[in-house]
Design a protein around this motif. Structure first.
Motif, PDB file in Angstrom:
ATOM      1  N   ILE A  99       0.834  -1.203   0.000  1.00 26.12           N
ATOM      2  CA  ILE A  99       0.000   0.000   0.000  1.00 26.12           C
ATOM      3  C   ILE A  99       0.867   1.251   0.000  1.00 26.12           C
ATOM      4  O   ILE A  99       0.615   2.204  -0.754  1.00 26.12           O
ATOM      5  CB  ILE A  99      -0.957  -0.018   1.210  1.00 26.12           C
ATOM      6  CG1 ILE A  99      -2.028  -1.105   1.009  1.00 26.12           C
ATOM      7  CG2 ILE A  99      -1.628   1.351   1.400  1.00 26.12           C
ATOM      8  CD1 ILE A  99      -2.868  -1.395   2.227  1.00 26.12           C
ATOM      9  N   GLU A 100       1.905   1.257   0.813  1.00 20.00           N
ATOM     10  CA  GLU A 100       2.772   2.426   0.890  1.00 20.00           C
ATOM     11  C   GLU A 100       3.455   2.703  -0.441  1.00 20.00           C
ATOM     12  O   GLU A 100       3.648   3.867  -0.823  1.00 20.00           O
ATOM     13  CB  GLU A 100       3.818   2.230   1.991  1.00 20.00           C
ATOM     14  CG  GLU A 100       4.596   3.473   2.352  1.00 20.00           C
ATOM     15  CD  GLU A 100       3.725   4.604   2.869  1.00 20.00           C
ATOM     16  OE1 GLU A 100       4.072   5.777   2.609  1.00 20.00           O
ATOM     17  OE2 GLU A 100       2.683   4.323   3.512  1.00 20.00           O
ATOM     18  N   SER A 101       3.778   1.641  -1.185  1.00 14.51           N
ATOM     19  CA  SER A 101       4.442   1.820  -2.482  1.00 14.51           C
ATOM     20  C   SER A 101       3.515   2.442  -3.511  1.00 14.51           C
ATOM     21  O   SER A 101       3.976   2.988  -4.513  1.00 14.51           O
ATOM     22  CB  SER A 101       4.956   0.474  -2.995  1.00 14.51           C
ATOM     23  OG  SER A 101       3.881  -0.352  -3.430  1.00 14.51           O
ATOM     24  N   GLN A 102       2.197   2.359  -3.290  1.00 13.82           N
ATOM     25  CA  GLN A 102       1.225   2.879  -4.248  1.00 13.82           C
ATOM     26  C   GLN A 102       0.643   4.236  -3.856  1.00 13.82           C
ATOM     27  O   GLN A 102       0.033   4.908  -4.687  1.00 13.82           O
ATOM     28  CB  GLN A 102       0.076   1.877  -4.422  1.00 13.82           C
ATOM     29  CG  GLN A 102       0.502   0.566  -5.052  1.00 13.82           C
ATOM     30  CD  GLN A 102      -0.699  -0.282  -5.448  1.00 13.82           C
ATOM     31  OE1 GLN A 102      -1.847   0.086  -5.238  1.00 13.82           O
ATOM     32  NE2 GLN A 102      -0.418  -1.423  -6.035  1.00 13.82           N
ATOM     33  N   ARG A 103       0.796   4.624  -2.604  1.00 17.24           N
ATOM     34  CA  ARG A 103       0.260   5.912  -2.169  1.00 17.24           C
ATOM     35  C   ARG A 103       0.971   7.062  -2.891  1.00 17.24           C
ATOM     36  O   ARG A 103       2.170   6.991  -3.148  1.00 17.24           O
ATOM     37  CB  ARG A 103       0.425   6.080  -0.658  1.00 17.24           C
ATOM     38  CG  ARG A 103      -0.469   5.186   0.167  1.00 17.24           C
ATOM     39  CD  ARG A 103      -0.288   5.445   1.658  1.00 17.24           C
ATOM     40  NE  ARG A 103      -0.625   6.823   1.991  1.00 17.24           N
ATOM     41  CZ  ARG A 103       0.243   7.714   2.459  1.00 17.24           C
ATOM     42  NH1 ARG A 103       1.520   7.370   2.626  1.00 17.24           N
ATOM     43  NH2 ARG A 103      -0.138   8.943   2.750  1.00 17.24           N
ATOM     44  N   LEU A 104       0.223   8.128  -3.176  1.00 17.28           N
ATOM     45  CA  LEU A 104       0.801   9.239  -3.929  1.00 17.28           C
ATOM     46  C   LEU A 104       1.434  10.309  -3.046  1.00 17.28           C
ATOM     47  O   LEU A 104       2.183  11.142  -3.542  1.00 17.28           O
ATOM     48  CB  LEU A 104      -0.276   9.886  -4.807  1.00 17.28           C
ATOM     49  CG  LEU A 104      -0.832   9.030  -5.944  1.00 17.28           C
ATOM     50  CD1 LEU A 104      -1.624   9.907  -6.901  1.00 17.28           C
ATOM     51  CD2 LEU A 104       0.274   8.299  -6.700  1.00 17.28           C
ATOM     52  N   ASN A 105       1.118  10.280  -1.731  1.00 17.54           N
ATOM     53  CA  ASN A 105       1.680  11.271  -0.803  1.00 17.54           C
ATOM     54  C   ASN A 105       1.437  12.708  -1.275  1.00 17.54           C
ATOM     55  O   ASN A 105       2.362  13.508  -1.402  1.00 17.54           O
ATOM     56  CB  ASN A 105       3.182  11.030  -0.611  1.00 17.54           C
ATOM     57  CG  ASN A 105       3.461   9.724   0.115  1.00 17.54           C
ATOM     58  OD1 ASN A 105       2.857   9.455   1.147  1.00 17.54           O
ATOM     59  ND2 ASN A 105       4.348   8.916  -0.436  1.00 17.54           N
ATOM     60  N   ILE A 106       0.178  12.994  -1.549  1.00 17.94           N
ATOM     61  CA  ILE A 106      -0.220  14.344  -1.951  1.00 17.94           C
ATOM     62  C   ILE A 106      -0.413  15.184  -0.690  1.00 17.94           C
ATOM     63  O   ILE A 106      -1.198  14.829   0.193  1.00 17.94           O
ATOM     64  CB  ILE A 106      -1.522  14.297  -2.778  1.00 17.94           C
ATOM     65  CG1 ILE A 106      -1.316  13.435  -4.025  1.00 17.94           C
ATOM     66  CG2 ILE A 106      -1.973  15.709  -3.158  1.00 17.94           C
ATOM     67  CD1 ILE A 106      -2.595  13.134  -4.775  1.00 17.94           C
ATOM     68  N   HIS A 107       0.300  16.297  -0.605  1.00 21.33           N
ATOM     69  CA  HIS A 107       0.285  17.092   0.629  1.00 21.33           C
ATOM     70  C   HIS A 107      -1.082  17.711   0.902  1.00 21.33           C
ATOM     71  O   HIS A 107      -1.564  17.706   2.039  1.00 21.33           O
ATOM     72  CB  HIS A 107       1.346  18.195   0.556  1.00 21.33           C
ATOM     73  CG  HIS A 107       1.337  19.113   1.750  1.00 21.33           C
ATOM     74  ND1 HIS A 107       1.633  18.662   3.026  1.00 21.33           N
ATOM     75  CD2 HIS A 107       1.029  20.438   1.874  1.00 21.33           C
ATOM     76  CE1 HIS A 107       1.535  19.666   3.880  1.00 21.33           C
ATOM     77  NE2 HIS A 107       1.169  20.759   3.200  1.00 21.33           N
ATOM     78  N   ASN A 108      -1.727  18.215  -0.120  1.00 16.64           N
ATOM     79  CA  ASN A 108      -3.018  18.890   0.061  1.00 16.64           C
ATOM     80  C   ASN A 108      -3.994  18.411  -1.014  1.00 16.64           C
ATOM     81  O   ASN A 108      -4.179  19.089  -2.029  1.00 16.64           O
ATOM     82  CB  ASN A 108      -2.842  20.409   0.000  1.00 16.64           C
ATOM     83  CG  ASN A 108      -4.131  21.148   0.303  1.00 16.64           C
ATOM     84  OD1 ASN A 108      -5.009  20.634   0.996  1.00 16.64           O
ATOM     85  ND2 ASN A 108      -4.257  22.362  -0.232  1.00 16.64           N
ATOM     86  N   PRO A 109      -4.639  17.253  -0.813  1.00 16.28           N
ATOM     87  CA  PRO A 109      -5.548  16.712  -1.840  1.00 16.28           C
ATOM     88  C   PRO A 109      -6.649  17.707  -2.195  1.00 16.28           C
ATOM     89  O   PRO A 109      -7.289  18.277  -1.311  1.00 16.28           O
ATOM     90  CB  PRO A 109      -6.132  15.464  -1.165  1.00 16.28           C
ATOM     91  CG  PRO A 109      -5.133  15.094  -0.122  1.00 16.28           C
ATOM     92  CD  PRO A 109      -4.570  16.384   0.370  1.00 16.28           C
TER      93      PRO A 109
END
Length: 366
Positions: free
Chosen positions: A120-130
């Motif tokens: 899951i962590e490898s696929q998350r986009l880590n968008i700061h402010n969705p």
């Protein structure tokens, strides 16, 4: 002061007013119930078809962590041991819900929670402010879960592209790193044996009930009671003075099938956007039925128009601001109380509805 014929006029014969009427009857209070539909029960109404209790307005599974509410409900009915364990169908594959180790194993053939977390962590986009629901979901769970289980279902449910939906409609997405298919994490859960309608009948057994009666068209009825509990849409009560609040609605295609088992589960969600409906209910499985026939309901979300059944409030900033204006009007009233999901413009689970009804009755009976 003129003596009123009734203590309470209850507009709407759903769960909130049923609980209120039950408590009022215990105290010897008189209630007049006005219901625009042809039956009592509101959206928890169940109808017996070929020995199967059919949830006519969608699945209603009672669940709560409020022990006082659970104990109160036990005085009205006996609950079975049903545990909500829905499935999701995407394309030609079936997956367990909610998202748990069974789901992750089916998706990626992972065997341990650590493997699932890494995937899951490898696929998350880590968008700061969705900026929208799509970015929010991708930020929380990544591409596989989003595109297979969330995107299509959400867009069907709300009638809009996920990129056009506000991020707050997906505040969180629960991920369980255990092999647990119980959808709810509340300690108390079940379906009333015999369905919900017997509960509602019991609650209204000492009230006078007028069916097929629209209160908005018969406002003079309010002169008959000291206080009014109004569970209709609050904007309609005020003749849409500030404009219409928005909702999503539902249509149900009901089928009686000459077979004993259609899908093997009470609820299966269809998450592919190419499938026009969101889920299929097979009602006998809510009560472990062994009938030779079965009844299914296919659920289609649809646009709400004035006069249609309003199911889900659309709590955008615009609608919440509009509701606040109506709420300000209602706060000036002296003998009318707006309640239920339509009167309060919020979608509460049944346990919260029961708790709110008990709280309001206690307040008014002091």
């Amino acid at each position: 002061m003129e003596k009123k014929e009734y203590d309470y006029l209850l507009v709407g014969a759903g769960l909130f007013n049923a609980i209120f009427a039950y408590k009022a009857a215990i105290d010897g209070k008189k209630c007049l119930v006005v219901e625009k539909r042809s039956h009592i029960g509101g959206n928890v109404y169940t109808e017996n078809i070929e020995g199967i209790n059919v949830h006519k307005y969608g699945a209603h599974i009672f669940h709560t962590r409020n022990k006082d509410v659970w104990n109160f409900m036990q005085t009205l009915c006996q609950f079975n041991h049903f545990i909500n364990s829905p499935l999701a169908k995407y394309k030609d594959k079936i997956y367990n819900l909610p998202f748990n180790m069974n789901t992750f194993c089916q998706l990626w053939n992972v065997k341990t929670p650590e493997e699932a977390r890494i995937k899951i962590e490898s696929q998350r986009l880590n968008i700061h402010n969705p900026k929208n629901a799509e970015e929010q979901a991708l930020n929380l769970v990544g591409e596989d879960i989003y595109y297979k289980f969330i995107k299509g279902y959400t867009e069907k449910q709300w009638g809009a592209e996920a990129t056009k939906l506000p991020a707050f409609i997906i505040n969180r997405i629960p991920l369980r790193y255990t092999f647990n298919n119980n959808y709810f994490d509340d300690p108390y859960q079940g379906i009333p044996v015999g369905g919900y309608t017997p509960i509602i009948k019991k609650c209204f057994s000492h009230s006078e009930v007028l069916l097929n009666t629209n209160f908005i068209e018969n406002r003079l009825l309010s002169k008959l009671a000291k206080d009014i509990i109004y569970t209709g849409t609050i904007d309609e009560y005020y003749d849409y003075r500030y404009g219409l609040l928005e909702y999503r609605s539902l249509n149900f295609e009901e089928r009686l099938l000459k077979q004993d088992n259609f899908q093997g589960n009470a609820v299966i969600n269809y998450t592919d956007k190419d499938v026009p409906y969101t889920r299929i209910l097979e009602h006998k499985h809510f009560e472990f039925g062994e009938q030779t026939q079965t009844v299914i309901s296919i659920e289609y979300p649809c646009q709400w128009i004035r006069g249609a059944e309003a199911y889900y409030p659309i709590n955008t900033k615009r609608n919440n601001a509009l509701y606040a204006k109506y709420k300000e009007l209602s706060d000036r009233e002296t003998n009318i109380y707006f309640a239920g999901r339509l009167g309060s413009y919020q979608y509460n689970d049944m346990d919260k509805t029961v708790d709110n009804a008990l709280t309001l009755y206690k307040m008014l009976s002091w």
